[in-house]
Design a protein around this motif. Structure first.
Motif, PDB file in Angstrom:
ATOM      1  N   ALA A  22      15.400 -22.954 -19.076  1.00 18.76           N
ATOM      2  CA  ALA A  22      16.140 -22.042 -19.767  1.00 18.76           C
ATOM      3  C   ALA A  22      15.477 -21.391 -21.014  1.00 18.76           C
ATOM      4  O   ALA A  22      15.555 -21.840 -22.329  1.00 18.76           O
ATOM      5  N   PRO A  23      14.283 -20.523 -20.968  1.00 19.20           N
ATOM      6  CA  PRO A  23      13.667 -20.033 -22.130  1.00 19.20           C
ATOM      7  C   PRO A  23      14.404 -19.218 -23.292  1.00 19.20           C
ATOM      8  O   PRO A  23      15.532 -18.858 -22.790  1.00 19.20           O
ATOM      9  N   ARG A  24      13.875 -19.552 -24.507  1.00 18.77           N
ATOM     10  CA  ARG A  24      14.699 -18.561 -25.479  1.00 18.77           C
ATOM     11  C   ARG A  24      14.233 -17.321 -25.207  1.00 18.77           C
ATOM     12  O   ARG A  24      12.926 -16.929 -25.053  1.00 18.77           O
ATOM     13  N   VAL A  25      15.002 -16.431 -25.410  1.00 11.02           N
ATOM     14  CA  VAL A  25      14.455 -14.871 -24.969  1.00 11.02           C
ATOM     15  C   VAL A  25      14.867 -14.139 -26.369  1.00 11.02           C
ATOM     16  O   VAL A  25      15.990 -14.038 -26.529  1.00 11.02           O
ATOM     17  N   THR A  26      13.944 -13.234 -26.900  1.00  8.17           N
ATOM     18  CA  THR A  26      14.242 -12.632 -28.106  1.00  8.17           C
ATOM     19  C   THR A  26      13.572 -11.217 -27.899  1.00  8.17           C
ATOM     20  O   THR A  26      12.448 -11.130 -26.933  1.00  8.17           O
ATOM     21  N   SER A  27      13.708 -10.424 -28.899  1.00  8.33           N
ATOM     22  CA  SER A  27      13.037  -9.380 -29.033  1.00  8.33           C
ATOM     23  C   SER A  27      12.407  -9.218 -30.376  1.00  8.33           C
ATOM     24  O   SER A  27      13.080  -8.403 -31.476  1.00  8.33           O
ATOM     25  N   LEU A  39      19.864 -12.376 -21.610  1.00  9.50           N
ATOM     26  CA  LEU A  39      19.005 -13.259 -20.853  1.00  9.50           C
ATOM     27  C   LEU A  39      18.861 -14.419 -21.586  1.00  9.50           C
ATOM     28  O   LEU A  39      18.598 -15.445 -20.910  1.00  9.50           O
ATOM     29  N   ASP A  40      18.838 -14.611 -22.924  1.00  9.33           N
ATOM     30  CA  ASP A  40      18.702 -15.963 -23.742  1.00  9.33           C
ATOM     31  C   ASP A  40      19.552 -17.022 -23.148  1.00  9.33           C
ATOM     32  O   ASP A  40      20.541 -16.621 -23.089  1.00  9.33           O
ATOM     33  N   GLY A  41      19.017 -17.963 -22.905  1.00  5.74           N
ATOM     34  CA  GLY A  41      19.301 -19.322 -22.439  1.00  5.74           C
ATOM     35  C   GLY A  41      20.024 -19.560 -21.172  1.00  5.74           C
ATOM     36  O   GLY A  41      20.318 -20.505 -20.727  1.00  5.74           O
ATOM     37  N   ALA A  42      19.533 -18.314 -20.425  1.00  4.24           N
ATOM     38  CA  ALA A  42      19.995 -18.549 -18.936  1.00  4.24           C
ATOM     39  C   ALA A  42      18.833 -19.221 -18.285  1.00  4.24           C
ATOM     40  O   ALA A  42      17.600 -19.040 -18.497  1.00  4.24           O
ATOM     41  N   VAL A  43      18.885 -19.792 -17.202  1.00  2.00           N
ATOM     42  CA  VAL A  43      17.913 -20.469 -16.339  1.00  2.00           C
ATOM     43  C   VAL A  43      16.995 -19.260 -15.838  1.00  2.00           C
ATOM     44  O   VAL A  43      17.524 -18.514 -14.665  1.00  2.00           O
ATOM     45  N   LEU A  44      15.771 -19.634 -15.944  1.00  2.00           N
ATOM     46  CA  LEU A  44      14.809 -18.500 -15.413  1.00  2.00           C
ATOM     47  C   LEU A  44      14.516 -18.957 -13.790  1.00  2.00           C
ATOM     48  O   LEU A  44      13.988 -20.231 -13.591  1.00  2.00           O
ATOM     49  N   ARG A  93       7.943  -6.677 -27.793  1.00  3.81           N
ATOM     50  CA  ARG A  93       9.081  -6.057 -27.123  1.00  3.81           C
ATOM     51  C   ARG A  93       9.877  -7.288 -26.744  1.00  3.81           C
ATOM     52  O   ARG A  93      11.043  -7.413 -26.862  1.00  3.81           O
ATOM     53  N   LEU A  94       9.414  -8.277 -26.212  1.00  6.90           N
ATOM     54  CA  LEU A  94      10.102  -9.466 -25.468  1.00  6.90           C
ATOM     55  C   LEU A  94       9.299 -10.670 -25.696  1.00  6.90           C
ATOM     56  O   LEU A  94       8.287 -10.445 -25.506  1.00  6.90           O
ATOM     57  N   ARG A  95      10.009 -11.700 -25.930  1.00 10.73           N
ATOM     58  CA  ARG A  95       9.285 -12.984 -26.061  1.00 10.73           C
ATOM     59  C   ARG A  95      10.166 -13.958 -25.243  1.00 10.73           C
ATOM     60  O   ARG A  95      11.505 -14.104 -25.408  1.00 10.73           O
ATOM     61  N   LEU A  96       9.467 -14.655 -24.291  1.00 10.74           N
ATOM     62  CA  LEU A  96      10.185 -15.789 -23.593  1.00 10.74           C
ATOM     63  C   LEU A  96       9.473 -17.216 -24.113  1.00 10.74           C
ATOM     64  O   LEU A  96       8.005 -17.080 -24.318  1.00 10.74           O
TER      65      LEU A  96
END
Ligand SMILES: [Zn+2]
Length: 276
Positions: A22-27, A39-44, A93-96
């Motif tokens: 569950a990666p941290r997802v940020t912009s 998307l943040d904290g959800a299992v990829l 734009r997006l970081r995992l």
């Protein structure tokens, strides 16, 4: 513009870095802040490609849809254990981010969250992708055989064929000695089938090596290396026609020509390439 092999390779790299986590997802840039929060904290669960479109599935039927366009880049880098997450540089734009890996997306033309139905709609607009096992080449042939546009133009149309871009089109037409300006409706079925089968052979070499390989010696070498299970090592970048304007054709010595077709420079040998 990245061609399909780059997107499939990216899907593979994202899956191996993040699937099941569950990666941290940020912009960091802020333009995708709402999507990142969803998307943040959800299992990829997995990442997958269809032509030039990338889809990342997160738990809870949340989907990330990315298209890199002409200048977009999505880079996956590993972070050594114990080291802090590197700061985002430039317009990210997006970081995992997860312990061990960071993936930064810059400059895409599409970066959006989608529902599964919306993903299905995007896929339904794409032609068959030679990198997908279930792809049906007859769907592409149905469009080529009644095409008034040139075969060079049809090969660039993602509704006809998904994933092929400017390099693969010039090279595959050269490999089969096909006149690029022939309208689709003049192309013989066996010619089309040979082009399709060649893309099914060549594009996985692009995924494995990260490079578009079309010149026979390089193709043979990398296929042998992959068969032995060793890291592909194609050697210097070489093409038959792509970006070789004014140079001698490797097969016949004529001068390689260029013209703009479907908005991009096409390269071909008018002496070798006459087949329909
Ligand atoms: Zn030639």
């Amino acid at each position: 513009m990245p061609e399909g092999h780059t997107i499939h390779r990216l899907a593979r790299d994202l899956s191996s870095a993040f699937a099941g986590r569950a990666p941290r997802v940020t912009s960091p840039q802020g333009r995708f802040a709402d999507g990142a929060a969803l998307l943040d904290g959800a299992v990829l669960e997995s990442a997958d490609a269809w032509g030039k479109h990338l889809f990342v599935d997160f738990a809870g039927e949340r989907r990330l849809h990315v298209h890199l366009g002409l200048i977009g880049r999505f880079t996956v880098t590993s972070v050594p254990e114990g080291e802090p997450e590197p700061p985002a540089r430039g317009q990210v734009r997006l970081r995992l981010a997860d312990a061990g890996s960071v993936a930064d997306l810059r400059g895409p033309i599409v970066c959006a969250t989608r529902t599964p139905d919306e993903v299905a709609e995007v896929i339904a607009r794409q032609g068959p992708d030679p990198l997908r096992a279930e792809a049906d080449p007859d769907r592409a042939w149905a469009m080529v055989r009644r095409g008034r546009r040139s075969v060079a133009e049809l090969l660039m149309d993602q509704k006809v064929l998904a994933g092929v871009g400017n390099v693969y089109r010039s090279e595959v037409l050269f490999r089969h000695r096909v006149g690029p300006m022939h309208p689709g409706q003049r192309i013989k079925r066996q010619t089309w089938e040979a082009i399709w089968e060649d893309l099914v052979r060549l594009m996985p070499l692009g995924v494995a090596s990260g490079r578009i390989l079309t010149v026979k010696e390089q193709v043979d070498r990398v296929e042998a290396q992959l068969a032995r299970g060793v890291q592909p090592c194609p050697g210097p970048r070489r093409y038959y026609a792509y970006k070789r304007t004014g140079q001698e054709c490797l097969r016949c010595g004529s001068t390689i020509r260029t013209a703009v077709v479907a908005g991009r420079n096409l390269f071909w040998c008018a002496n070798c390439q006459r087949r329909t």
